[in-house]
Design a protein around this motif. Structure first.
Motif, short mmCIF file in Angstrom:
data_model
loop_
_atom_site.label_atom_id
_atom_site.label_comp_id
_atom_site.label_asym_id
_atom_site.label_seq_id
_atom_site.Cartn_x
_atom_site.Cartn_y
_atom_site.Cartn_z
N PRO A 21 0.80 -1.23 0.00
CA PRO A 21 0.00 0.00 0.00
C PRO A 21 0.83 1.28 0.00
N SER A 22 1.92 1.31 0.74
CA SER A 22 2.75 2.52 0.77
C SER A 22 3.39 2.79 -0.59
N ARG A 23 3.84 1.73 -1.25
CA ARG A 23 4.45 1.92 -2.57
C ARG A 23 3.41 2.35 -3.59
N LEU A 24 2.21 1.79 -3.50
CA LEU A 24 1.14 2.24 -4.41
C LEU A 24 0.82 3.71 -4.18
N LEU A 25 0.76 4.12 -2.93
CA LEU A 25 0.50 5.52 -2.61
C LEU A 25 1.58 6.43 -3.21
N GLY A 31 2.63 10.02 -10.01
CA GLY A 31 1.88 10.19 -11.25
C GLY A 31 1.50 11.65 -11.48
N ALA A 32 1.42 12.41 -10.41
CA ALA A 32 1.11 13.84 -10.51
C ALA A 32 2.36 14.69 -10.72
N GLY A 33 3.53 14.07 -10.60
CA GLY A 33 4.77 14.81 -10.82
C GLY A 33 5.86 14.43 -9.83
N GLU A 34 7.01 14.93 -10.08
CA GLU A 34 8.20 14.65 -9.28
C GLU A 34 8.00 15.06 -7.82
N LYS A 35 8.57 14.26 -6.92
CA LYS A 35 8.50 14.55 -5.49
C LYS A 35 9.85 14.26 -4.85
N CYS A 36 10.19 15.06 -3.84
CA CYS A 36 11.41 14.76 -3.09
C CYS A 36 11.08 13.69 -2.05
N VAL A 37 12.11 13.04 -1.54
CA VAL A 37 11.93 11.99 -0.55
C VAL A 37 11.18 12.52 0.66
N CYS A 38 11.47 13.75 1.05
CA CYS A 38 10.80 14.33 2.22
C CYS A 38 9.29 14.44 2.00
N GLU A 39 8.86 14.77 0.79
CA GLU A 39 7.42 14.84 0.49
C GLU A 39 6.79 13.46 0.56
N LEU A 40 7.49 12.45 0.04
CA LEU A 40 6.97 11.09 0.07
C LEU A 40 6.91 10.55 1.50
N ARG A 41 7.88 10.91 2.31
CA ARG A 41 7.88 10.51 3.72
C ARG A 41 6.67 11.09 4.43
N LEU A 43 3.88 12.06 3.04
CA LEU A 43 2.68 11.46 2.45
C LEU A 43 2.39 10.10 3.08
N VAL A 44 3.40 9.27 3.18
CA VAL A 44 3.23 7.90 3.67
C VAL A 44 3.17 7.86 5.20
N GLY A 45 3.92 8.75 5.84
CA GLY A 45 3.92 8.78 7.29
C GLY A 45 4.84 7.76 7.94
N SER A 46 5.83 7.30 7.22
CA SER A 46 6.80 6.35 7.76
C SER A 46 8.15 7.04 7.95
N ASP A 47 9.04 6.35 8.65
CA ASP A 47 10.38 6.91 8.84
C ASP A 47 11.16 6.87 7.53
N ILE A 48 12.22 7.63 7.47
CA ILE A 48 12.98 7.80 6.23
C ILE A 48 13.61 6.49 5.76
N SER A 49 14.02 5.62 6.68
CA SER A 49 14.64 4.37 6.24
C SER A 49 13.60 3.46 5.58
N THR A 50 12.38 3.46 6.07
CA THR A 50 11.32 2.66 5.45
C THR A 50 10.98 3.20 4.07
N ILE A 51 10.88 4.52 3.96
CA ILE A 51 10.59 5.16 2.67
C ILE A 51 11.71 4.83 1.68
N SER A 52 12.94 4.91 2.12
CA SER A 52 14.08 4.61 1.25
C SER A 52 14.03 3.18 0.75
N LYS A 53 13.65 2.25 1.62
CA LYS A 53 13.55 0.85 1.21
C LYS A 53 12.46 0.67 0.16
N HIS A 54 11.30 1.30 0.39
CA HIS A 54 10.21 1.22 -0.60
C HIS A 54 10.65 1.80 -1.95
#
Length: 113
Positions: A21-25, A31-41, A43-54
């Motif tokens: 689900p986090s990767r789909l999100l 799909g709406a455009g480029e995002k930095c890792v901080c924006e994705l973090r 959005l998903v609400g997970s820690d940076i290491s989890t986001i990086s793994k995804h």
């Protein structure tokens, strides 16, 4: 034409990458455009290491690519067609839900008659 085992494995890897689900999100947001890792973090609400793994899983599958700018890393879709596929899946589930509502409505009308 039948796909060989290598091609099937590549496809399976792609679907596995989309299977969280986090990767789909994140893919839908990209799909709406480029995002930095901080924006994705955020959005998903997970820690940076989890986001990086995804993001690593998505990148390895060829779905996204990254661009380092200074201290920030930006991600965008490499596989643009994935948004069309996800839209198709969303429409399918919407249609399925509508059919279930219609079935229940028909059932209710039959029991009233």
């Amino acid at each position: 034409m039948h796909a060989n085992a290598t091609e099937l494995a590549r496809r399976a890897k792609l679907f596995k990458a989309l299977g969280h689900p986090s990767r789909l999100l994140m893919v839908e947001a990209l799909g709406a455009g480029e995002k930095c890792v901080c924006e994705l973090r955020e959005l998903v609400g997970s820690d940076i290491s989890t986001i990086s793994k995804h993001l690593s899983v998505l990148k390895e599958a060829g779905i996204v690519h990254d661009d380092r700018r200074g201290t920030n890393i930006y991600y965008s879709l490499r596989m643009q067609c994935v948004t069309g596929f996800l839209g198709c899946v969303r429409r399918f589930f919407d249609q399925q839900l509508e059919e279930q509502f219609q079935y229940l409505e028909d059932l209710r009308n039959k029991t009233r008659a």
